[in-house]
Design a protein around this motif. Structure first.
Motif, short mmCIF file in Angstrom:
data_model
loop_
_atom_site.label_atom_id
_atom_site.label_comp_id
_atom_site.label_asym_id
_atom_site.label_seq_id
_atom_site.Cartn_x
_atom_site.Cartn_y
_atom_site.Cartn_z
N ASP A 118 15.52 5.37 3.35
CA ASP A 118 14.87 4.32 2.58
C ASP A 118 14.63 4.72 1.12
O ASP A 118 13.95 4.01 0.39
N GLU A 197 14.11 0.41 7.84
CA GLU A 197 13.96 -0.99 7.44
C GLU A 197 14.97 -1.35 6.36
O GLU A 197 15.55 -2.44 6.37
N ASN A 198 15.17 -0.44 5.44
CA ASN A 198 16.10 -0.68 4.34
C ASN A 198 17.52 -0.87 4.87
O ASN A 198 18.24 -1.80 4.45
N GLU A 201 17.98 -4.31 6.78
CA GLU A 201 18.12 -5.45 5.88
C GLU A 201 19.51 -5.47 5.23
O GLU A 201 20.16 -6.52 5.17
N LEU A 216 15.82 -3.53 14.10
CA LEU A 216 15.02 -2.38 13.70
C LEU A 216 14.35 -1.85 14.96
O LEU A 216 13.29 -2.34 15.36
#
Length: 380
Positions: A118, A197-198, A201, A216
């Motif tokens: 991230d 999370e990055n 997405e 996720l």
């Protein structure tokens, strides 16, 4: 005055001790060879002798020493096994802790995503290939990084015998490049999971319009049944206390006639803890498996159909990443700073050296629940 003399004497003794150690690998302090080191701060000697790899990495990050060919210097260190001469207390404690506790619990699984993946796609977009594949390429016939990564993805798909309509699980899907490739080229439906999370997405954006679902999620909480499963460069984050449970979980997710491909870095001897510098700065809660640890975890529940090693290809992959990083560093230098640049040098070039010295390996292991009827035909 006496205190100053004692300090200088200790500094000289530290320098001599490190010089004698490095000489066994053909490395000199302030020598003329490209793999010789140039020391800018005398504190470096004591820090390396006391802290091993952690001291070497931190003092390099702080600019206390330099080397024109850091990769070749570290290759010599690995081949001479000098790193085994400098085990730090931190490394000993980490190994003991890993045997007593589980640092890769579900609650801690997302830590590596936060700490490493991230940090920013601006870095990885510049360093990696257009699909952003952050694992070893396959250079058998490739001449550049893009071709090597596409060849690796196609190799994975061919080893698994992917066919249109199959349900496929990608454990540790990264930025979605492998899921995208499999869906586009082989017509399969892919579920990809990641703890970043990055990445989740970005993978959803990359795979928009394709039969790809990105979650996720930690592998332990995954449910469903899949015809094929692959995992590219994620097993290094599982941890020795979880290897058996990992294989058990994958077995429950795979159909009885399915295939599982494990793509992982491996080491030549079984360990229970990560390198302390890598643990602190690069991959928290990670470690490299040995062949024995993999086979022990798979024993009694899997048939190993094929074991393919091409670790030397990771040396070339890492050097390609390093070249990309250096070429485009000026575009992101203001955001990350010089200490990060040196940290990344130590990471990429030290990793390349470990594969060049054959200290680390890269394996493709193809497994089936009951054995392929008539035998599995190897793919290269």
């Amino acid at each position: 005055m006496n205190a100053q003399l004692k300090t200088a004497s200790r500094a000289d003794s530290y320098r001599r001790a490190l010089a004698e150690l490095l000489a066994r690998a053909g490395i000199a302090i302030d020598g003329s060879a490209p793999w010789d080191i140039r020391v800018h701060d005398q504190r470096m000697f004591r820090h390396v002798l006391a802290q091993g790899s952690l001291g070497a990495g931190e003092s390099y990050m702080d600019g206390w020493w330099d080397c024109a060919r850091l990769d070749e210097m570290m290759r010599r260190v690995f081949e001479a096994r000098l790193d085994f001469e400098l085990p730090s207390l931190r490394q000993v404690l980490a190994g003991l802790s890993a045997r007593l506790f589980n640092p890769q619990t579900p609650r801690r699984a997302f830590k590596v995503g936060e700490r490493h993946y991230d940090i920013g796609d601006d870095l990885y977009r510049r360093m990696l290939d257009p699909r952003m594949i952050y694992s070893c390429g396959y250079w058998r016939e490739a001449q550049d990084l893009d071709a090597a990564q596409e060849a690796k993805l196609d190799l994975v798909c061919r080893k698994l015998g992917l066919e249109s309509g199959m349900q496929v699980l990608d454990i540790g899907c990264g930025w979605g490049g492998a899921a995208q490739f499999a869906a586009q080229r082989y017509g399969v439906e892919v579920t990809g999971i990641t703890v970043s999370e990055n990445q989740a997405e970005a993978a959803r954006d990359r795979c928009r319009g394709l039969p790809v679902r990105i979650l996720l999620e930690d592998y332990r909480s995954m449910s469903g049944r899949f015809d094929r499963i692959f995992s590219l460069g994620m097993f290094e984050h599982v941890g020795v206390r979880n290897y058996r449970k990992y294989f058990e979980k994958v077995r429950r997710l795979l159909t009885d006639d399915g295939l599982f491909l494990l793509h992982t870095i491996g080491c030549n001897a079984s360990v229970s803890a990560n390198d302390p510098w890598v643990e602190r700065y690069i991959f928290p809660n990670s470690m490299l498996p040995s062949m024995a640890q993999i086979t022990h975890a798979a024993e009694g529940q899997w048939v190993i159909e094929d074991w393919h090693g091409f670790g030397v290809d990771y040396d070339r992959t890492l050097m390609a990443w390093y070249d990309n990083f250096e070429l485009r560093w000026h575009e992101i230098c203001a955001q990350y700073g010089e200490r990060f640049r040196r940290m990344w040098h130590f990471w990429l070039l030290g990793s390349a050296a470990s594969f060049r010295a054959r200290r680390n390996q890269l394996w493709h292991v193809v497994l089936s629940p009951h054995g392929v009827a008539g035998g599995y035909r190897e793919v290269r």
